[in-house]
Write a protein that holds these residues in place. Structure first.
Motif, short mmCIF file in Angstrom:
data_model
loop_
_atom_site.label_atom_id
_atom_site.label_comp_id
_atom_site.label_asym_id
_atom_site.label_seq_id
_atom_site.Cartn_x
_atom_site.Cartn_y
_atom_site.Cartn_z
N ASP A 184 -5.28 8.11 -1.86
CA ASP A 184 -4.55 7.04 -2.57
C ASP A 184 -4.81 5.74 -1.87
OD1 ASP A 184 -3.66 8.84 -4.83
OD2 ASP A 184 -1.71 8.79 -4.17
N SER A 185 -4.53 5.87 -0.66
CA SER A 185 -4.33 4.52 0.22
C SER A 185 -4.86 4.96 1.73
CB SER A 185 -3.17 3.81 0.28
OG SER A 185 -3.29 2.67 1.22
N ALA A 190 0.97 -1.10 -0.14
CA ALA A 190 -0.06 0.09 -0.12
C ALA A 190 0.92 1.41 0.06
CB ALA A 190 -0.75 0.00 1.22
N THR A 191 1.05 1.86 -1.15
CA THR A 191 1.63 3.16 -1.14
C THR A 191 0.80 4.11 -1.83
OG1 THR A 191 2.74 2.32 -3.37
CG2 THR A 191 4.08 2.16 -1.42
N PHE A 192 1.19 5.63 -1.97
CA PHE A 192 0.52 6.40 -2.51
C PHE A 192 0.82 6.43 -4.13
CE2 PHE A 192 1.30 8.09 1.86
CZ PHE A 192 0.11 7.34 2.40
N ALA A 193 -0.13 6.01 -4.80
CA ALA A 193 0.17 5.93 -6.26
C ALA A 193 0.55 7.26 -6.90
CB ALA A 193 -0.87 5.12 -6.90
N SER A 194 -0.02 8.19 -6.39
CA SER A 194 0.11 9.42 -7.16
C SER A 194 1.21 10.33 -6.67
CB SER A 194 -1.18 10.48 -7.14
OG SER A 194 -1.21 10.73 -5.57
N MET A 195 2.13 9.68 -5.90
CA MET A 195 3.48 10.40 -5.52
C MET A 195 4.59 9.38 -5.98
SD MET A 195 2.29 11.34 -1.77
CE MET A 195 0.56 11.66 -1.38
N THR A 196 5.61 10.34 -5.84
CA THR A 196 7.11 9.72 -6.26
C THR A 196 7.47 8.66 -5.10
OG1 THR A 196 8.39 11.34 -5.54
CG2 THR A 196 7.56 11.53 -7.74
N ARG A 243 -4.13 13.99 -0.40
CA ARG A 243 -3.94 12.93 -1.59
C ARG A 243 -3.60 11.47 -0.96
NH1 ARG A 243 -0.04 13.43 -5.38
NH2 ARG A 243 0.75 15.31 -4.62
N ARG A 280 10.67 8.29 -9.36
CA ARG A 280 9.90 7.56 -10.25
C ARG A 280 8.28 7.48 -9.46
NH1 ARG A 280 11.69 2.04 -12.53
NH2 ARG A 280 9.88 2.59 -14.03
N ALA A 281 7.48 7.22 -10.15
CA ALA A 281 6.10 7.35 -9.75
C ALA A 281 6.01 5.95 -8.96
CB ALA A 281 5.06 7.34 -10.85
N CYS A 282 5.26 6.01 -7.88
CA CYS A 282 5.10 4.47 -7.16
C CYS A 282 4.26 3.69 -7.81
CB CYS A 282 4.49 4.91 -5.78
SG CYS A 282 5.90 4.63 -4.50
N GLU A 334 8.69 11.16 -2.41
CA GLU A 334 7.46 11.66 -1.73
C GLU A 334 6.67 10.86 -0.74
OE1 GLU A 334 6.38 14.94 -4.94
OE2 GLU A 334 5.59 13.08 -5.23
N MET A 379 6.11 12.03 2.95
CA MET A 379 4.87 11.76 3.55
C MET A 379 4.88 11.25 4.99
SD MET A 379 1.90 12.90 2.37
CE MET A 379 1.39 13.62 3.87
N GLU A 419 7.98 0.44 0.74
CA GLU A 419 7.46 0.25 2.09
C GLU A 419 8.34 0.05 3.20
OE1 GLU A 419 4.13 -2.85 2.03
OE2 GLU A 419 2.91 -1.01 2.03
N GLU A 468 -4.84 7.50 -10.51
CA GLU A 468 -4.60 8.93 -10.31
C GLU A 468 -2.91 9.06 -10.72
OE1 GLU A 468 -6.64 10.93 -9.65
OE2 GLU A 468 -8.36 9.61 -8.93
N PRO A 469 -2.67 9.81 -11.53
CA PRO A 469 -1.21 9.99 -12.09
C PRO A 469 -0.63 10.91 -11.09
CG PRO A 469 -2.65 11.46 -13.26
CD PRO A 469 -3.77 10.84 -12.37
N VAL A 470 0.76 10.82 -11.30
CA VAL A 470 1.48 11.59 -10.41
C VAL A 470 1.52 13.02 -10.29
CG1 VAL A 470 4.00 12.03 -9.60
CG2 VAL A 470 3.28 9.93 -10.19
#
Lengths: 249, 627
Positions: B502-503, A88-94, B498, A140-142, A97, A101, A154, B312-314
């Motif tokens: 996201d999660s 479980a990571t934040f997909a919209s963050m690198t 966000r 890179r994006a997660c 990030e 977070m 993680e 969702e995109p970065v």
């Protein structure tokens, strides 16, 4: 020093006693594996410790403090990190990030609304990423990472609050055998350095017997054996569960 | 006591009407997972078609009931046509787009009805043999109402038989639980969905046609029933028919008794419940959703998709080119008044206000993942806050413009506390309900808000009374507001928001209090929507309940979606395009709803990621990067 002390923990779902009277302890710097066949109550036991579920009875103590029934985020604040079975990571963050977070939350800076988030704790995040070997992929994006790399991210996120205890739910699930060994070797190295206690569940017996200092075995919600890997391996009840039931592992 | 019985019976009759519409909505949602905004339109069409059939057929039992039946089937067929032509193409689309597409249908139906039947209210004939009243415990009670009382439970019973005693019904129930599984078992999904849609539309049509002897047929029937029907379905539990009846009963009885409740005083304010009949249903809904988040008899949905339904995109800092485009847009807005005439200036002012309104909705929808279907509530609270301050306390504009966001922010604090406890469709419905509460207060509390007549004479201060001065004031405040929101999105608060989207699991596991962050964001969005509302009030010189109405909430949604939820510049692009389009259309033609509705439908089909979203993808594809 005892980090985690679980006494007489029980949880039932309707008529099903998922966890029954489980007690064990965990010392600083120790890797403790929680094993058992499917449906033995491993996940329930885990969720009782991380705050996802509340036990019917029994207590969980962390560094002597009663944490039974606290919420996941309160438990995290006390210094318990966690990784998920399905990442479980934040997909919209690198990648960076994601770690930032966790650091922002750890440093209680979530209410900041002016300075860009990406400028906070950059070096600290990079240090953690370097430790798990993900620094080269920090931007890179997660959402596009390989599964094994996500597991590393993680781990970095879980280390952000400088935990004294790490709860890892099937840390190597879904990974190729070579990756599994690498991730566990990495985990072992990191926790040794920081003297972190680790409780992990695992299906892969190679991972368990190769890396755990101690093993506890659950079956039908009850703790049926515990001890060093060689003792557990020799335990007839454990052999019966795993081999008698059709050679599970 | 006699009087209580009569009131109770009235409640039962209303419950039946409500149940007919709500059960159809619930059945359709259960199987197709589409929240059909156009269901109120089916109800309205049932009434209009019923009127046409009944008045043209010879009067008598056959003529009346034959007409009602014909209207029922006709609406069912219209439903089938809409399902086949439109909905079939968007079953896989995000829920939000489905909702918007069906709202497009609402607009189209509205104008077609207007074109066919004209603007005047139509009066239907009484049902033959059921005129007059009977005496019940000394109270006169209309015979027709007695019939309606029976209709609800009878339909409930028939539906139960249909769903539990026929193969088709078993399939529908199976599909309600897990439609992928039913598809995997080789059931013809298309036919199943279409037939379900037929049944649902028929029920709404029947509900409308049966209203003929009770009330005049009007063009406002669609939106007034749909809000109530949403409440009933949500309170009863989405997809549960028995729940729908229970909820319809609860709400109709509550309304029936409130109509005759004596006034009382709280904190020196006289509360006249009989004038606030719209509020209780929404309060019931709010309470039920808090205690039982899936409704009285509902169950958690098997797999709740994210409302926007996309990965969702970065979010990356804007490329330099985009910043230049932004600066250019700002320059255009700064210089535009030189070229624009008086009318153009009014349109421009409206556009910049809508930019802030859209940006505030985007803030909770994009980074927050909370789709509000009632964002007009906060726009309206701001507008009314400003207008009431001017009207009742003779506040100067500067003070009123501070009070406007505060009033809306307070509303955000109050409503947001409930809203963040839910997610997905339920969250959207709850926001809609809260907006309807605000609307009904604006509409029904005539002494304070002026009701339908609104509040007039909300003019800007002397220094801003010139149209140019006011435009620049609005521009400065709105651009500053939108930029501040953007700043927050890139700051830790926006990141935490966000993260929760996201999660939620991971966010809680690293100590982020997701609900509290969402609550703060919701309040923040309300605050800025309130500022936009306050400015709007001064730009128009008046406020009306339409500022809080469902179409206004949909305006905001359209702007955000048109621009693209995932892009931060999206709402700005969307607001400019939508407000411009809206303005031009309403100037060019009386049938602007029809064109707007069709435009919405086409846009949903063509740009599921919004204009800015499509542009972003095109941009990054051009540069060979994956966003």
């Amino acid at each position: 020093m005892t980090v985690l002390e679980v006494t007489h923990l029980s949880k039932a779902f309707g008529g099903l006693q998922a966890v029954a009277d489980v007690s064990f302890t965990l010392a600083a710097g120790e890797l403790l594996a929680l094993i058992g066949p499917n449906g033995a109550g491993k996940s329930t036991c885990f969720n009782l410790l991380n705050g996802q579920l509340k036990p019917d009875s029994g207590t969980v103590r962390f560094e002597g403090r009663d944490i039974t029934g606290l919420k996941p985020r309160q438990i995290w604040r006390l210094g318990i990190g966690r990784t998920f079975q399905i990442t479980a990571t934040f997909a919209s963050m690198t990648v960076r990030e994601n770690v930032q977070m966790a650091l922002l939350s750890y440093h209680r800076q979530l209410a900041q609304f002016w300075r860009p988030a990406s400028t906070f704790h950059r070096e600290e995040a990079d240090k953690l990423l370097a430790q798990v070997g993900m620094l080269d992929q920090a931007d890179r994006a997660c959402g596009v990472l390989a599964y094994g790399d996500l597991k590393r991210v993680e781990l970095a996120v879980a280390l952000a609050n400088a935990p004294r205890l790490l709860l890892m739910d099937e840390p190597t699930a879904g990974m190729a055998p070579k990756e599994r060994v690498e991730l566990m070797a990495l985990t072992r190295e990191v926790v040794r350095q920081r003297n972190i206690a680790v409780l992990f569940t695992e299906h892969d017996m190679d991972v368990v017997f190769g890396h755990a200092d101690r093993i506890i075995v659950l079956n039908r919600g009850r703790l049926i054996a515990q001890g060093r890997p060689e003792d557990v391996r020799a335990d007839p009840r454990v052999q019966e569960i795993y081999l008698g039931a059709g050679g599970y592992a | 006591m006699d009087f209580v019985v009569a009131q109770f019976l009235t409640g039962l009759a209303s419950a039946s009407s409500l149940f007919l519409v709500a059960s159809g909505l619930s059945i359709i949602f259960g199987v197709s997972r589409i929240v059909n905004f156009a269901h109120g339109s089916f109800y309205m069409l049932g009434a209009y078609l019923g009127w046409t059939f009944v008045t043209n057929l010879p009067y008598g039992h056959l003529g009346f009931w034959g007409g009602v039946l014909a209207a029922t089937v006709a609406v069912g067929l219209i439903g089938v046509a809409i399902e086949i032509v439109l909905l079939r193409r968007i079953y896989a689309a995000p829920e939000l787009f489905q909702l918007l597409a069906t709202f497009g249908v609402v607009l189209v139906v509205q104008d077609l009805t207007l074109a066919i039947w004209g603007p005047q209210d139509l009066l239907g004939p009484r049902a033959p043999g059921l005129r007059g009243a009977v005496e019940i415990l000394g109270q006169r009670f209309p015979r027709y109402e007695l019939l309606l009382i029976v209709v609800g439970p009878v339909v409930l019973g028939l539906l139960w038989l249909l769903f539990h005693r026929t193969r088709w019904g078993t399939l529908v129930r199976a599909a309600t639980q897990d439609r992928e599984m039913v598809g995997a078992l080789g059931v013809d999904q298309k036919l199943l969905f279409t037939s379900v849609f037929f049944l649902g539309a028929c029920l709404a049509g029947l509900g409308g046609a049966l209203q003929l002897p009770r009330e005049p047929v009007t063009l406002a029937m669609d939106l007034s029933i749909i809000a109530d029907a949403f409440v009933v379905v949500v309170v009863g539990g989405m997809g549960s028919i028995a729940g729908a009846y229970l909820a319809a009963l609860l709400i109709a009885e509550l309304q029936a008794f409130m109509l005759v409740a004596p006034p009382f005083t709280v904190l020196g304010i006289e509360i006249v419940l009989s004038k606030m009949t719209l509020i209780p249903s929404f309060i019931v809904m709010a309470v039920v959703l808090i205690v039982r988040p899936y409704g009285l008899l509902g169950r958690p949905m098997a797999h709740a998709r994210a409302v926007t339904g996309m990965i969702e995109p970065v979010v990356r800092p804007a490329p330099r080119e985009l910043k230049l485009v932004g600066l250019a847009t700002l320059a255009v807005l700064l210089l535009a008044p030189l070229a624009a005439g008086d009318y153009g200036l009014i349109v421009l002012t409206e556009i910049v206000i809508f930019v802030l309104f859209a940006a505030s909705l985007h803030f909770i929808m994009g980074p927050g993942g909370m789709v509000s279907f009632g964002h007009a509530a906060y726009f309206g609270l701001g507008a009314y806050g400003a207008a009431l301050a001017v009207k009742h306390f003779a506040a100067p504009m500067s003070v009123a413009l501070i009070l406007a966001p505060l009033a809306a922010g307070l509303g955000g604090v109050l409503f947001g506390w409930f809203v963040v406890r839910l997610s997905g469709v339920y969250l959207a419905m709850l926001t809609l309900a809260f907006a309807q509460i605000v609307w009904s207060i604006a509409f029904q509390w005539v002494e304070v808000t002026g009701g339908d007549n609104g509040i007039l004479g909300v003019w800007p201060a002397e220094w801003a009374s010139n149209a140019y001065a006011f435009y620049y004031l609005a521009l400065v405040l709105c651009v500053a507001g939108a930029l501040l929101l953007r700043r927050i999105i890139y700051a830790p608060l926006g990141y935490a928001l966000r993260a929760g989207r996201d999660s939620p699991l991971r966010a809680e596991a690293i100590g982020i209090p997701v609900a509290r962050i969402q609550w703060a964001a919701f309040t923040c969005a309300a605050l800025f929507a309130g500022l936009a509302g306050g400015l709007f009030a001064f730009s128009k010189g008046s406020v009306f309940p339409t500022y809080v109405s469902i179409p206004r909430s949909v305006d905001a949604l359209m702007m955000v979606l048109l621009g693209g939820v995932q892009t931060i510049s999206g709402p700005i692009v969307g607001a400019i395009v939508y407000a411009g389009l809206h303005e031009q259309l309403s100037r060019l033609t009386d049938y602007w709803r029809l064109i707007l509705g069709l435009a919405i439908i086409v846009l949903v089909l063509a740009f599921p990621q919004g204009i800015a979203g499509a542009a972003q993808r095109w941009w990054y594809r051009g540069k060979g990067e994956v966003a």
